[in-house]
Write a protein that holds these residues in place. Structure first.
Motif, PDB file in Angstrom:
ATOM      1  N   ARG A  15       0.818  -1.225   0.000  1.00 28.61           N
ATOM      2  CA  ARG A  15       0.000   0.000   0.000  1.00 28.61           C
ATOM      3  C   ARG A  15       0.849   1.271   0.000  1.00 28.61           C
ATOM      4  O   ARG A  15       0.320   2.369  -0.121  1.00 28.61           O
ATOM      5  N   GLY A  16       2.156   1.141   0.174  1.00 27.98           N
ATOM      6  CA  GLY A  16       3.023   2.315   0.217  1.00 27.98           C
ATOM      7  C   GLY A  16       3.097   2.963   1.588  1.00 27.98           C
ATOM      8  O   GLY A  16       3.599   4.068   1.728  1.00 27.98           O
ATOM      9  N   GLU A  17       2.602   2.284   2.615  1.00 25.61           N
ATOM     10  CA  GLU A  17       2.606   2.818   3.973  1.00 25.61           C
ATOM     11  C   GLU A  17       3.871   2.453   4.744  1.00 25.61           C
ATOM     12  O   GLU A  17       4.091   2.960   5.838  1.00 25.61           O
ATOM     13  N   ALA A  18       4.663   1.555   4.195  1.00 22.02           N
ATOM     14  CA  ALA A  18       5.932   1.147   4.802  1.00 22.02           C
ATOM     15  C   ALA A  18       6.962   1.060   3.677  1.00 22.02           C
ATOM     16  O   ALA A  18       6.604   0.833   2.512  1.00 22.02           O
ATOM     17  N   PRO A  19       8.225   1.248   4.007  1.00 21.84           N
ATOM     18  CA  PRO A  19       9.243   1.209   2.952  1.00 21.84           C
ATOM     19  C   PRO A  19       9.482  -0.216   2.459  1.00 21.84           C
ATOM     20  O   PRO A  19       9.322  -1.176   3.217  1.00 21.84           O
ATOM     21  N   PRO A  20       9.859  -0.343   1.191  1.00 19.07           N
ATOM     22  CA  PRO A  20      10.205  -1.676   0.679  1.00 19.07           C
ATOM     23  C   PRO A  20      11.544  -2.120   1.270  1.00 19.07           C
ATOM     24  O   PRO A  20      12.292  -1.308   1.824  1.00 19.07           O
ATOM     25  N   PRO A  21      11.861  -3.399   1.162  1.00 19.81           N
ATOM     26  CA  PRO A  21      13.161  -3.861   1.660  1.00 19.81           C
ATOM     27  C   PRO A  21      14.300  -3.126   0.961  1.00 19.81           C
ATOM     28  O   PRO A  21      14.177  -2.732  -0.205  1.00 19.81           O
ATOM     29  N   THR A  22      15.379  -2.932   1.681  1.00 20.16           N
ATOM     30  CA  THR A  22      16.540  -2.267   1.088  1.00 20.16           C
ATOM     31  C   THR A  22      17.463  -3.262   0.418  1.00 20.16           C
ATOM     32  O   THR A  22      18.369  -2.863  -0.304  1.00 20.16           O
ATOM     33  N   GLY A  23      17.237  -4.538   0.637  1.00 18.44           N
ATOM     34  CA  GLY A  23      18.063  -5.570   0.021  1.00 18.44           C
ATOM     35  C   GLY A  23      17.579  -6.948   0.417  1.00 18.44           C
ATOM     36  O   GLY A  23      16.520  -7.100   1.047  1.00 18.44           O
ATOM     37  N   TYR A  24      18.359  -7.950   0.041  1.00 15.39           N
ATOM     38  CA  TYR A  24      18.024  -9.336   0.347  1.00 15.39           C
ATOM     39  C   TYR A  24      19.280 -10.070   0.799  1.00 15.39           C
ATOM     40  O   TYR A  24      20.370  -9.799   0.304  1.00 15.39           O
ATOM     41  N   HIS A  25      19.101 -10.984   1.744  1.00 18.08           N
ATOM     42  CA  HIS A  25      20.189 -11.858   2.178  1.00 18.08           C
ATOM     43  C   HIS A  25      19.863 -13.277   1.756  1.00 18.08           C
ATOM     44  O   HIS A  25      18.717 -13.690   1.798  1.00 18.08           O
ATOM     45  N   GLY A  26      20.871 -14.006   1.355  1.00 18.38           N
ATOM     46  CA  GLY A  26      20.679 -15.392   0.954  1.00 18.38           C
ATOM     47  C   GLY A  26      20.426 -15.518  -0.527  1.00 18.38           C
ATOM     48  O   GLY A  26      20.313 -14.536  -1.260  1.00 18.38           O
TER      49      GLY A  26
END
Length: 94
Positions: A45-56
């Motif tokens: 919904r755009g109410e929280a930031p997307p992940p800044t990256g991924y591990h694994g």
């Protein structure tokens, strides 16, 4: 993002200090969501930031959030000028 996985409950840091890089369960707690499912919906919904990256890699790949990116996303859009009272009498507040 995390839609195919079971929602995990929000998890607070064990020592009381938020890490600079957080997995979804800790990012959910930092943003005050009850679980990772709510965090995922808030990102959509755009109410929280997307992940800044991924591990694994592959099936073990997990999204991670930078504390600085979350703080920037949730910061007020304009700074409050504490010197300006806009006609308010500060003495009346005491």
């Amino acid at each position: 993002m995390m839609a195919s996985r079971t929602a995990l409950p929000a998890r607070y840091p064990p020592i009381g200090t938020w890490p600079t890089l957080m997995r979804a369960d800790m990012a959910a707690a930092y943003l005050d969501y009850p679980d990772t499912g709510e965090l995922a919906r808030a990102v959509t919904r755009g109410e929280a930031p997307p992940p800044t990256g991924y591990h694994g890699i592959g099936r073990t790949r997990q999204p991670v959030w930078s504390k600085a990116a979350i703080d920037h996303f949730t910061a007020p859009r304009r700074a409050i000028n504490l010197d300006r009272t806009e006609g308010e009498d500060l003495a009346s507040l005491v």
